[in-house]
Design an enzyme around this catalytic site. Structure first.
Site, PDB file in Angstrom:
ATOM      1  N   CYS A  36       5.810  -6.449   9.000  1.00 40.98           N
ATOM      2  CA  CYS A  36       6.884  -5.869   9.817  1.00 40.98           C
ATOM      3  C   CYS A  36       7.309  -6.905  10.841  1.00 40.98           C
ATOM      4  O   CYS A  36       6.478  -7.669  11.334  1.00 40.98           O
ATOM      5  CB  CYS A  36       6.351  -4.611  10.524  1.00 40.98           C
ATOM      6  SG  CYS A  36       7.637  -3.644  11.343  1.00 40.98           S
TER       7      CYS A  36
ATOM      8  N   GLU B 207       0.824  -1.204   0.000  1.00 43.16           N
ATOM      9  CA  GLU B 207       0.000   0.000   0.000  1.00 43.16           C
ATOM     10  C   GLU B 207       0.858   1.254   0.000  1.00 43.16           C
ATOM     11  O   GLU B 207       1.880   1.332   0.681  1.00 43.16           O
ATOM     12  CB  GLU B 207      -0.930  -0.016   1.215  1.00 43.16           C
ATOM     13  CG  GLU B 207      -2.000  -1.070   1.023  1.00 43.16           C
ATOM     14  CD  GLU B 207      -2.976  -1.177   2.171  1.00 43.16           C
ATOM     15  OE1 GLU B 207      -2.607  -0.792   3.297  1.00 43.16           O
ATOM     16  OE2 GLU B 207      -4.095  -1.640   1.928  1.00 43.16           O
TER      17      GLU B 207
ATOM     18  N   CYS C 155      -0.039  -0.368  16.365  1.00 45.90           N
ATOM     19  CA  CYS C 155       0.096  -0.277  14.907  1.00 45.90           C
ATOM     20  C   CYS C 155      -0.491  -1.510  14.222  1.00 45.90           C
ATOM     21  O   CYS C 155      -0.158  -2.646  14.576  1.00 45.90           O
ATOM     22  CB  CYS C 155       1.573  -0.138  14.544  1.00 45.90           C
ATOM     23  SG  CYS C 155       1.870  -0.208  12.764  1.00 45.90           S
TER      24      CYS C 155
ATOM     25  N   CYS D 199       4.762  -3.169  17.394  1.00 41.35           N
ATOM     26  CA  CYS D 199       4.294  -2.027  18.180  1.00 41.35           C
ATOM     27  C   CYS D 199       2.795  -2.224  18.426  1.00 41.35           C
ATOM     28  O   CYS D 199       2.045  -2.515  17.478  1.00 41.35           O
ATOM     29  CB  CYS D 199       4.571  -0.726  17.430  1.00 41.35           C
ATOM     30  SG  CYS D 199       6.321  -0.570  17.015  1.00 41.35           S
TER      31      CYS D 199
ATOM     32  N   CYS E   2      -2.095   6.875   9.203  1.00 46.00           N
ATOM     33  CA  CYS E   2      -0.933   6.238   9.834  1.00 46.00           C
ATOM     34  C   CYS E   2      -1.339   4.996  10.605  1.00 46.00           C
ATOM     35  O   CYS E   2      -2.277   5.035  11.395  1.00 46.00           O
ATOM     36  CB  CYS E   2      -0.311   7.152  10.886  1.00 46.00           C
ATOM     37  SG  CYS E   2       0.303   8.668  10.286  1.00 46.00           S
TER      38      CYS E   2
ATOM     39  N   CYS F 151       3.585   8.587   0.806  1.00 48.05           N
ATOM     40  CA  CYS F 151       4.002   7.746   1.929  1.00 48.05           C
ATOM     41  C   CYS F 151       4.250   6.343   1.386  1.00 48.05           C
ATOM     42  O   CYS F 151       3.328   5.683   0.906  1.00 48.05           O
ATOM     43  CB  CYS F 151       2.875   7.749   2.967  1.00 48.05           C
ATOM     44  SG  CYS F 151       3.204   6.682   4.368  1.00 48.05           S
TER      45      CYS F 151
HETATM   46  N1  SAH Z   1       8.189   1.472  10.934  1.00 47.08           N
HETATM   47  C1  SAH Z   1       8.467   2.866  10.879  1.00 47.08           C
HETATM   48  C2  SAH Z   1       7.706   3.611   9.809  1.00 47.08           C
HETATM   49  C3  SAH Z   1       6.256   3.267   9.570  1.00 47.08           C
HETATM   50  S1  SAH Z   1       5.005   3.771  10.693  1.00 47.08           S
HETATM   51  C4  SAH Z   1       8.229   3.486  12.226  1.00 47.08           C
HETATM   52  O1  SAH Z   1       7.662   2.836  13.091  1.00 47.08           O
HETATM   53  O2  SAH Z   1       8.648   4.627  12.407  1.00 47.08           O
HETATM   54  C5  SAH Z   1       4.736   5.509  10.466  1.00 47.08           C
HETATM   55  C6  SAH Z   1       4.275   6.233  11.763  1.00 47.08           C
HETATM   56  O3  SAH Z   1       2.892   5.943  12.101  1.00 47.08           O
HETATM   57  C7  SAH Z   1       5.092   5.793  12.970  1.00 47.08           C
HETATM   58  O4  SAH Z   1       5.438   6.881  13.774  1.00 47.08           O
HETATM   59  C8  SAH Z   1       4.133   4.896  13.679  1.00 47.08           C
HETATM   60  O5  SAH Z   1       4.488   4.745  15.026  1.00 47.08           O
HETATM   61  C9  SAH Z   1       2.812   5.610  13.481  1.00 47.08           C
HETATM   62  N2  SAH Z   1       1.647   4.777  13.733  1.00 47.08           N
HETATM   63  C10 SAH Z   1       1.563   3.432  13.660  1.00 47.08           C
HETATM   64  N3  SAH Z   1       0.302   3.025  13.974  1.00 47.08           N
HETATM   65  C11 SAH Z   1      -0.423   4.124  14.237  1.00 47.08           C
HETATM   66  C12 SAH Z   1      -1.788   4.354  14.584  1.00 47.08           C
HETATM   67  N4  SAH Z   1      -2.637   3.348  14.707  1.00 47.08           N
HETATM   68  N5  SAH Z   1      -2.200   5.628  14.761  1.00 47.08           N
HETATM   69  C13 SAH Z   1      -1.343   6.655  14.592  1.00 47.08           C
HETATM   70  N6  SAH Z   1      -0.033   6.498  14.258  1.00 47.08           N
HETATM   71  C14 SAH Z   1       0.424   5.256  14.085  1.00 47.08           C
HETATM   72 FE1  SF4 Z   2       6.526  -1.808  12.355  1.00 46.38          FE
HETATM   73 FE2  SF4 Z   2       4.295  -0.435  12.842  1.00 46.38          FE
HETATM   74 FE3  SF4 Z   2       6.195  -0.552  14.707  1.00 46.38          FE
HETATM   75 FE4  SF4 Z   2       6.604   0.907  12.485  1.00 46.38          FE
HETATM   76  S1  SF4 Z   2       5.054   1.304  14.062  1.00 46.38           S
HETATM   77  S2  SF4 Z   2       8.031  -0.536  13.443  1.00 46.38           S
HETATM   78  S3  SF4 Z   2       5.497  -0.376  10.981  1.00 46.38           S
HETATM   79  S4  SF4 Z   2       5.014  -2.289  13.925  1.00 46.38           S
END
Ligand code: SAH
Ligand code: SF4
Length: 407
Positions: free
Chosen positions: A148, A128, A155, A152, A386, A141
């Protein structure tokens, strides 16, 4: 901020466009020329018998066609002799991925689902990519991995196991496809057409904030971003390319040194005991190690600040005390703080902080002298915000499965 998931998802105004099939869709057979650096392109020319003194010139011609003119078909390369074009087309591919889906949000955000053919023994993968138009700029983006390895807890991508790293071709193809779809390349059928000047471009900024952890796919990400920022090609300024990491500390210095792009850090918590849960990579490299790496980021200055991303989770990390500790932690680091209202997804265990709470948090950070824009959620109706990526493809498969089951 009262937008709830279901209302947003079922928004009847969100448009879905019937996919168009690009000129040439990637197959599995021929090696690609997209995503090769100049030396590799010259080697590819050598492999089809091009004389040594012509290789660099041919590589430059190809570079121009691929990245300035954006063509995906050798037959359009009018300054290359016909028989050579035929030879190139027989041996190599410059085709685009298949566009499985394109959705346009009521706010203009677009989300594409691209399908790449299998690599080796694997299966096709779907990725995506999201485009966010804003006043005076447009941000793309892009994804670095399918799934991944990290988990987290807030996420959605983190719930999908890593399928594989994307190749440099696949990372770059997301930019090329987006520019195709937006009409952001010069008209490829006009031989004398000039490049679109950078001020007039729809894709002016790139963020590596899609699916995956870019620093766990360092070499491919580096290769793709160096091609994207090459002044004779796509020509995106490194100041307009931001890589976001959850905190892969050993690769942070190299990111500045070898890629030279802007850095964003997914901080999200100010105490190790909280960050260990939200961003589990913290157990490997804690906040102190992460901020040390940030202080040593090459080129760091007030003109080149690090963005710290902070997702606002109700009653988890959003107190005034958290805001004060955040300010204290970042002391001495040229920084911007990006507050991201949590975007919910089915099954997520968190809620988004109330709007008043986010504003009070932002005020504390602002008073300490940090710019702290609150990131407006974009494209929620098409599930493009995000942390929501992954879902479209999964949902579609489920729908497909249900349709199949219904006969
Ligand atoms: N893996 C990398 C880049 C992808 S995520 C990272 O973690 O930085 C891009 C951003 O979106 C990151 O800051 C992540 O923490 C945030 N993010 C992930 N899930 C989210 C959610 N459900 N709501 C808002 N931000 C989120
Ligand atoms: Fe992976 Fe989502 Fe954590 Fe970024 S925020 S490192 S995409 S699990």
């Amino acid at each position: 901020m009262a937008t709830t998931l279901d209302i947003a998802r079922d928004n009847p105004n969100a448009q879905t466009i019937t996919p168009l099939r690009p000129v040439e869709v990637m197959g599995e057979d021929k090696p690609t020329l997209v995503g090769l650096n100049r030396e590799e392109l010259a080697e590819a020319m050598a492999s089809i018998g091009i004389a040594e003194k012509q290789r660099r010139m041919r590589a430059s011609q190809l570079w121009h066609w691929l990245y300035v003119r954006g063509v995906s078909d050798f037959s359009l390369m009018t300054n290359i002799a016909k028989d050579l074009r035929a030879k190139l087309a027989e041996t190599f591919s410059i085709a685009r991925p298949e566009m499985v889906d394109e959705q346009i949000s009521v706010d203009g955000t677009r989300k594409w689902l691209f399908r790449f053919p299998p690599r080796g023994a694997g299966r096709p993968v779907e990725v995506e990519t999201v485009y966010i138009p804003e006043e005076g700029r447009g941000t793309l983006c892009i994804s670095s991995q399918v799934g991944c390895t990290l988990t987290c807890t807030f996420c959605h991508t983190g719930t999908q196991k890593l399928v594989r790293n994307l190749t440099s071709e696949e990372i770059l193809s997301q930019i090329l496809m987006a520019r195709d779809r937006l009409g952001d390349f010069p008209d490829a059928t006009t031989p004398q057409g000039a490049a679109v000047p950078s001020e007039g471009r729809l894709v002016s900024n790139i963020v590596m904030m899609g699916m995956g952890e870019p620093l766990y796919n360092f070499e491919n990400v580096k290769k793709a971003l160096l091609i994207a920022s090459d002044g004779d090609g796509l020509s995106l300024s490194k100041r307009r390319i931001t890589l976001s990491t959850s905190g892969v500390v050993p690769e942070i210095f190299r990111t500045g040194d070898e890629i030279g792009c802007m850095l964003a850090i997914s901080l999200h918590a100010v105490r190790d005991e909280d960050r260990d849960i939200l961003v589990p990579i913290n157990k490997k490299w804690n906040i102190e190690a992460l901020l040390d790496a940030c202080r040593n980021y090459p080129g760091l200055s007030n003109a080149k600040r690090i963005t710290f991303e902070y997702v606002m989770l109700k009653d988890i990390n959003d107190s005034n005390q958290d805001a004060l500790e955040l300010v204290h932690l970042l002391k001495g680091i040229p920084a911007k703080i990006n507050l991201i209202p949590f975007n919910p997804w089915p099954g997520s265990q968190y809620g988004c902080s109330d709007w008043e709470r986010i504003e009070e948090f932002a005020d504390i950070v602002n008073r300490a002298g940090y710019a702290s824009p609150i990131r407006t959620p974009r494209g929620r109706d098409i599930f493009a915000a995000c942390g929501q990526l992954k879902s479209a493809s999964e949902r579609m498969r489920k729908k497909d499965r249900e349709a199949l089951a219904a006969g």
